[in-house]
Design an enzyme around this catalytic site. Structure first.
Site, PDB file in Angstrom:
ATOM      1  N   GLU A 295      33.536  43.661  44.103  1.00  0.00           N
ATOM      2  CA  GLU A 295      32.079  43.748  44.183  1.00  0.00           C
ATOM      3  C   GLU A 295      31.507  42.698  43.233  1.00  0.00           C
ATOM      4  O   GLU A 295      31.819  42.691  42.041  1.00  0.00           O
ATOM      5  CB  GLU A 295      31.592  45.139  43.784  1.00  0.00           C
ATOM      6  CG  GLU A 295      32.006  46.236  44.738  1.00  0.00           C
ATOM      7  CD  GLU A 295      31.348  47.573  44.419  1.00  0.00           C
ATOM      8  OE1 GLU A 295      30.355  47.586  43.667  1.00  0.00           O
ATOM      9  OE2 GLU A 295      31.826  48.598  44.931  1.00  0.00           O
TER      10      GLU A 295
ATOM     11  N   TYR B 128      36.569  46.849  41.567  1.00  0.00           N
ATOM     12  CA  TYR B 128      35.852  46.933  40.298  1.00  0.00           C
ATOM     13  C   TYR B 128      36.424  45.992  39.234  1.00  0.00           C
ATOM     14  O   TYR B 128      36.056  46.084  38.067  1.00  0.00           O
ATOM     15  CB  TYR B 128      35.865  48.371  39.785  1.00  0.00           C
ATOM     16  CG  TYR B 128      35.228  49.338  40.755  1.00  0.00           C
ATOM     17  CD1 TYR B 128      33.880  49.252  41.071  1.00  0.00           C
ATOM     18  CD2 TYR B 128      35.988  50.328  41.374  1.00  0.00           C
ATOM     19  CE1 TYR B 128      33.296  50.126  41.976  1.00  0.00           C
ATOM     20  CE2 TYR B 128      35.408  51.217  42.278  1.00  0.00           C
ATOM     21  CZ  TYR B 128      34.067  51.104  42.573  1.00  0.00           C
ATOM     22  OH  TYR B 128      33.489  51.974  43.478  1.00  0.00           O
TER      23      TYR B 128
END
Length: 214
Positions: free
Chosen positions: A95, A135
């Site tokens: 992300e 992440y």
């Protein structure tokens, strides 16, 4: 490797998608266009530092020298991946936040300091309670100068983190791979949902980048 990661490995990558996900046209806070072409003289860089909701807010609040921000996915193998795809761990994407900035008004060093101080870059494939490849900490650069500055800032921050008792920085730094915009509801999420989840948590260790410290 967790059971989830092992399952994702055995299932293999998620195939490419034919079309991008709809991501909206304008920045919810500033009204700027999310898509290129961007103004002449601006530069682009991608930062991944955990959940992109809180990460994006850090950068749109950085100052007027930031032209626009957007969230999306990069660093993996699946073209035009969706959020659900990325959450499986089978796309390899992180992300990330796209930051388009004017270097005459916003220094790269200022952006790098925000990046390093806003998360814990020593945690590998996680950020706090958010666990998984999506992440991980990343900096994806668009120019050789950005790449050199990012690598130098990593070396500088490692010194102060080590003195503070932290382990090696795991941040992935490399020239930017393709960026795929995330779904419209993810864009500027915390401006649309002020009480929404933000998992950012820094180390509390100040970064010397841009402060004149060696």
């Amino acid at each position: 490797m967790s059971i989830f990661d092992e399952l994702a490995r055995r299932l293999g990558p998620i195939p490419d998608r034919e079309t991008p996900v709809p991501h909206g046209a304008h920045h919810f806070v500033t009204g700027a266009l999310l898509d290129p072409p961007f103004p002449a003289g601006t530069e682009q860089i991608l930062f991944g530092m955990g959940c992109f909701w809180g990460a994006e807010r850090k950068f749109w609040q950085a100052g007027e020298g930031v032209h626009v921000t957007a969230v999306g996915y990069a660093g993996g193998t699946t073209k035009n991946a969706t959020y659900d795809d990325v959450c499986t761990g089978r796309t390899g994407h992180a992300e990330v936040v796209l930051v388009v900035y004017d270097p005459a008004r916003m220094s790269l060093e200022s952006l790098l300091r925000i990046f390093w101080e806003s998360h814990n870059p020593t945690q590998g494939m996680r950020q706090g309670n958010d666990v998984g490849t999506q992440y991980r900490s990343v900096i994806y650069t668009s120019t050789p100068e950005q790449l050199a500055a990012a690598q130098a800032s990593k070396a500088s921050y490692q010194q102060v983190l080590t003195r503070a008792g932290y382990g090696p920085i795991t941040t992935e730094i490399m020239p930017a791979p393709p960026f795929y915009y995330a779904e419209a509801y993810h864009q500027q999420y915390l401006a649309k949902n002020p009480d929404g989840y933000c998992g950012l948590g820094g180390t509390g260790v100040s970064c010397p980048v841009g402060t004149g410290a060696a």
